[in-house]
Design a protein around this motif. Sequence first.
Motif, PDB file in Angstrom:
ATOM      1  N   LEU A  98      -3.969 -52.353  26.150  1.00 45.48           N
ATOM      2  CA  LEU A  98      -3.884 -51.196  27.042  1.00 45.48           C
ATOM      3  C   LEU A  98      -2.499 -51.101  27.660  1.00 45.48           C
ATOM      4  CD1 LEU A  98      -7.323 -51.263  28.933  1.00 45.48           C
ATOM      5  CD2 LEU A  98      -6.702 -50.040  26.854  1.00 45.48           C
ATOM      6  N   ALA A  99      -1.940 -52.246  28.054  1.00 48.52           N
ATOM      7  CA  ALA A  99      -0.607 -52.253  28.643  1.00 48.52           C
ATOM      8  C   ALA A  99       0.436 -51.761  27.646  1.00 48.52           C
ATOM      9  CB  ALA A  99      -0.253 -53.658  29.129  1.00 48.52           C
ATOM     10  N   ILE A 100       0.344 -52.210  26.402  1.00 53.25           N
ATOM     11  CA  ILE A 100       1.302 -51.771  25.383  1.00 53.25           C
ATOM     12  C   ILE A 100       1.105 -50.294  25.059  1.00 53.25           C
ATOM     13  CG2 ILE A 100       2.119 -52.111  23.033  1.00 53.25           C
ATOM     14  CD1 ILE A 100       2.816 -54.376  24.986  1.00 53.25           C
ATOM     15  N   GLY A 101      -0.146 -49.842  25.043  1.00 55.85           N
ATOM     16  CA  GLY A 101      -0.408 -48.424  24.821  1.00 55.85           C
ATOM     17  C   GLY A 101       0.195 -47.560  25.919  1.00 55.85           C
ATOM     18  N   PHE A 102       0.067 -48.034  27.157  1.00 56.38           N
ATOM     19  CA  PHE A 102       0.692 -47.321  28.280  1.00 56.38           C
ATOM     20  C   PHE A 102       2.208 -47.273  28.109  1.00 56.38           C
ATOM     21  CE2 PHE A 102       2.989 -47.691  32.277  1.00 56.38           C
ATOM     22  CZ  PHE A 102       2.546 -46.585  32.980  1.00 56.38           C
ATOM     23  N   VAL A 103       2.804 -48.404  27.743  1.00 58.02           N
ATOM     24  CA  VAL A 103       4.264 -48.490  27.611  1.00 58.02           C
ATOM     25  C   VAL A 103       4.778 -47.555  26.522  1.00 58.02           C
ATOM     26  CG1 VAL A 103       6.132 -50.011  26.831  1.00 58.02           C
ATOM     27  CG2 VAL A 103       4.522 -50.809  28.571  1.00 58.02           C
ATOM     28  N   ILE A 104       4.182 -47.593  25.332  1.00 60.52           N
ATOM     29  CA  ILE A 104       4.694 -46.778  24.227  1.00 60.52           C
ATOM     30  C   ILE A 104       4.507 -45.292  24.524  1.00 60.52           C
ATOM     31  CG2 ILE A 104       2.542 -46.824  22.883  1.00 60.52           C
ATOM     32  CD1 ILE A 104       6.125 -46.980  21.483  1.00 60.52           C
ATOM     33  N   SER A 105       3.417 -44.925  25.204  1.00 59.29           N
ATOM     34  CA  SER A 105       3.190 -43.524  25.543  1.00 59.29           C
ATOM     35  C   SER A 105       4.175 -43.052  26.607  1.00 59.29           C
ATOM     36  CB  SER A 105       1.751 -43.326  26.039  1.00 59.29           C
ATOM     37  OG  SER A 105       0.820 -43.699  25.047  1.00 59.29           O
ATOM     38  N   SER A 150      -8.451 -47.162  25.789  1.00 60.92           N
ATOM     39  CA  SER A 150      -7.137 -47.089  25.152  1.00 60.92           C
ATOM     40  C   SER A 150      -6.578 -45.674  25.231  1.00 60.92           C
ATOM     41  CB  SER A 150      -7.233 -47.534  23.692  1.00 60.92           C
ATOM     42  OG  SER A 150      -5.985 -47.438  23.046  1.00 60.92           O
ATOM     43  N   THR A 151      -7.437 -44.688  24.983  1.00 65.60           N
ATOM     44  CA  THR A 151      -7.015 -43.287  25.085  1.00 65.60           C
ATOM     45  C   THR A 151      -6.590 -42.955  26.509  1.00 65.60           C
ATOM     46  OG1 THR A 151      -8.517 -42.648  23.293  1.00 65.60           O
ATOM     47  CG2 THR A 151      -7.758 -40.901  24.759  1.00 65.60           C
ATOM     48  N   THR A 152      -7.361 -43.437  27.486  1.00 68.76           N
ATOM     49  CA  THR A 152      -7.026 -43.196  28.887  1.00 68.76           C
ATOM     50  C   THR A 152      -5.682 -43.811  29.243  1.00 68.76           C
ATOM     51  OG1 THR A 152      -9.334 -43.013  29.596  1.00 68.76           O
ATOM     52  CG2 THR A 152      -7.732 -43.659  31.265  1.00 68.76           C
ATOM     53  N   ALA A 153      -5.443 -45.048  28.812  1.00 67.13           N
ATOM     54  CA  ALA A 153      -4.168 -45.713  29.103  1.00 67.13           C
ATOM     55  C   ALA A 153      -3.001 -44.910  28.547  1.00 67.13           C
ATOM     56  CB  ALA A 153      -4.171 -47.125  28.524  1.00 67.13           C
ATOM     57  N   GLN A 154      -3.187 -44.346  27.360  1.00 73.53           N
ATOM     58  CA  GLN A 154      -2.110 -43.567  26.753  1.00 73.53           C
ATOM     59  C   GLN A 154      -1.900 -42.236  27.471  1.00 73.53           C
ATOM     60  OE1 GLN A 154      -2.564 -43.503  22.407  1.00 73.53           O
ATOM     61  NE2 GLN A 154      -3.420 -45.560  22.518  1.00 73.53           N
ATOM     62  N   PHE A 155      -3.001 -41.595  27.911  1.00 72.33           N
ATOM     63  CA  PHE A 155      -2.864 -40.358  28.686  1.00 72.33           C
ATOM     64  C   PHE A 155      -2.136 -40.629  30.006  1.00 72.33           C
ATOM     65  CE2 PHE A 155      -6.503 -38.185  26.372  1.00 72.33           C
ATOM     66  CZ  PHE A 155      -5.712 -37.159  25.886  1.00 72.33           C
ATOM     67  N   VAL A 156      -2.496 -41.730  30.667  1.00 74.42           N
ATOM     68  CA  VAL A 156      -1.832 -42.082  31.918  1.00 74.42           C
ATOM     69  C   VAL A 156      -0.357 -42.375  31.661  1.00 74.42           C
ATOM     70  CG1 VAL A 156      -1.713 -43.798  33.777  1.00 74.42           C
ATOM     71  CG2 VAL A 156      -3.932 -42.926  33.023  1.00 74.42           C
ATOM     72  N   GLY A 157      -0.068 -43.041  30.545  1.00 72.79           N
ATOM     73  CA  GLY A 157       1.321 -43.319  30.195  1.00 72.79           C
ATOM     74  C   GLY A 157       2.118 -42.046  29.973  1.00 72.79           C
ATOM     75  N   ILE A 158       1.525 -41.087  29.277  1.00 72.24           N
ATOM     76  CA  ILE A 158       2.212 -39.815  29.037  1.00 72.24           C
ATOM     77  C   ILE A 158       2.474 -39.092  30.355  1.00 72.24           C
ATOM     78  CG2 ILE A 158       1.940 -37.511  28.035  1.00 72.24           C
ATOM     79  CD1 ILE A 158       0.368 -38.875  25.745  1.00 72.24           C
ATOM     80  N   ALA A 171     -12.374 -38.685  30.851  1.00 74.58           N
ATOM     81  CA  ALA A 171     -13.344 -38.526  29.768  1.00 74.58           C
ATOM     82  C   ALA A 171     -13.401 -39.717  28.830  1.00 74.58           C
ATOM     83  CB  ALA A 171     -13.019 -37.261  28.971  1.00 74.58           C
ATOM     84  N   GLY A 172     -12.244 -40.345  28.549  1.00 76.68           N
ATOM     85  CA  GLY A 172     -12.169 -41.376  27.524  1.00 76.68           C
ATOM     86  C   GLY A 172     -13.262 -42.427  27.569  1.00 76.68           C
ATOM     87  N   PRO A 173     -13.275 -43.291  28.589  1.00 78.19           N
ATOM     88  CA  PRO A 173     -14.277 -44.357  28.613  1.00 78.19           C
ATOM     89  C   PRO A 173     -15.691 -43.878  28.900  1.00 78.19           C
ATOM     90  CG  PRO A 173     -12.935 -44.413  30.601  1.00 78.19           C
ATOM     91  CD  PRO A 173     -12.312 -43.404  29.687  1.00 78.19           C
ATOM     92  N   LEU A 174     -15.842 -42.759  29.614  1.00 82.06           N
ATOM     93  CA  LEU A 174     -17.176 -42.314  29.995  1.00 82.06           C
ATOM     94  C   LEU A 174     -17.955 -41.764  28.810  1.00 82.06           C
ATOM     95  CD1 LEU A 174     -16.557 -40.561  33.443  1.00 82.06           C
ATOM     96  CD2 LEU A 174     -17.498 -42.836  32.997  1.00 82.06           C
ATOM     97  N   THR A 175     -17.358 -40.852  28.050  1.00 82.63           N
ATOM     98  CA  THR A 175     -18.095 -40.234  26.947  1.00 82.63           C
ATOM     99  C   THR A 175     -18.353 -41.209  25.801  1.00 82.63           C
ATOM    100  OG1 THR A 175     -15.982 -39.366  26.129  1.00 82.63           O
ATOM    101  CG2 THR A 175     -17.346 -37.883  27.450  1.00 82.63           C
ATOM    102  N   SER A 176     -17.373 -42.062  25.513  1.00 78.42           N
ATOM    103  CA  SER A 176     -17.574 -43.016  24.420  1.00 78.42           C
ATOM    104  C   SER A 176     -18.586 -44.096  24.797  1.00 78.42           C
ATOM    105  CB  SER A 176     -16.244 -43.671  24.040  1.00 78.42           C
ATOM    106  OG  SER A 176     -15.635 -44.285  25.164  1.00 78.42           O
ATOM    107  N   ARG A 177     -18.767 -44.313  26.084  1.00 81.90           N
ATOM    108  CA  ARG A 177     -19.700 -45.332  26.572  1.00 81.90           C
ATOM    109  C   ARG A 177     -21.156 -44.979  26.250  1.00 81.90           C
ATOM    110  NH1 ARG A 177     -20.359 -50.560  28.761  1.00 81.90           N
ATOM    111  NH2 ARG A 177     -22.340 -50.562  29.851  1.00 81.90           N
ATOM    112  N   ILE A 178     -21.473 -43.697  26.209  1.00 88.65           N
ATOM    113  CA  ILE A 178     -22.875 -43.285  26.077  1.00 88.65           C
ATOM    114  C   ILE A 178     -23.284 -43.036  24.627  1.00 88.65           C
ATOM    115  CG2 ILE A 178     -22.991 -42.355  28.413  1.00 88.65           C
ATOM    116  CD1 ILE A 178     -22.515 -39.584  27.290  1.00 88.65           C
TER     117      ILE A 178
END
Length: 402
Positions: free
Chosen positions: A214-221, A331-339, A62-69
């Motif tokens: 995005l990489a740092i967001g993934f790491v911290i999550s 960024s939200t997607t990267a953090q969800f994937v990290g979690i 959802a992250g990149p798709l909904t914010s894109r429109i």
Amino acid sequence: MTSYRDLFRTPGVFRIVISQLIARFPAGMLALAALIHIEHQHASYTAAGLVLAALAIGQAVAGPLTSRIFERFGMFRVVGVTLTISALATVSLAIPNLSVPLYTVIAFIAGVSTPPIQPAARSLYPSMVPPAQRTALFSFDASVQEVIWIIGPVMVTFLSLNVHSALGILAAAALLAAGGVWFLASPQVVRARPEAPSGKLGAVLSSHALLMVLAIGFVISAATAMLEAATVATFGEGGIQAGLILAVLCCASLVAGFAVGQRELTRWSLVRRLGLVGIGLALASVSTDFWWVLASGVIAGAGIAPVIAAITHMTSNAVAAGDVAEAFGWSTTAQFVGIAGGSALAGVLIDLFGGQMALSMGAMLTFAGVALAALVGRGQPPARNARTGRPRRVWRVARLRA
């Protein structure tokens, strides 16, 4: 706190920050609430895990798709439609005695329709406050979100385990709807006219600065998820010791976020803040003594909100104005994937070697992020001259051109 007082004198800032905070409470509630409810319905953690996986996949998509429109349909319409669908789907998860496949489909719909309230709010911030106040605003935003992770799980545990298994889900849906409607009623959202994106979907990923963020967001999550899983595994699921450690960690993160919120970012801010998280994880991995892990959690927690504040501010500067919402979606997607990835890896390590190994792996992952932040200078604020305090170079955001 002068800059915070000045910040909230700006019309609309308080309303946007608090309304989006309330609307995002399900982030700290829904997964746990669904886990408890589905397990009670089917007496199977495997079934609950399938439902949670569908929810996480939907949220990541959802992250990149909904914010894109936003630019095409308008921020108000996009948030309003997704809010309605997500709230209805979330309520449907509370229906008892459905089959596991049906719960899974409903969870995916609830996830993929997650309203892009956080990207919307963060794309509005730069237009609401002058540049000098943006660091404080992003830091406050990142810090106050720790309330979600302090109150949310406690609320779900009380309602779902002591009253009824469905009540945690219904409470999450109620907060989503209440906060979302309040956010939508803000004049800044109603009048928002986002700029057109500069390229196709995913073109923002050509920004070196955004890729690092995005990489740092993934790491911290991922590191935070591994710390939480290891804590629960070591001190007992639902035990007061595990809950106390996680609550203190979140409080330390909250306090640290407010403490550093008014400080200007420099070239080494991200390295220092992420390094603090790594040190806390490394210390926690050497002993299972409750007080030792609690103290180590305070050290790790002191870096979490400041890291998120830094990468949030950097995301807003990494791309063109029309691409900011999509950048926050990624960024939200990267953090969800990290979690999700951190939780899965921690589970395997805990089963094979115990919680301390999960903490060690989290520390190693975090220090890899520290090395990345130290080596990559593009998109980061300028280093400061120790004697004069002036920038050594101009902060430039590097982007690849198609």
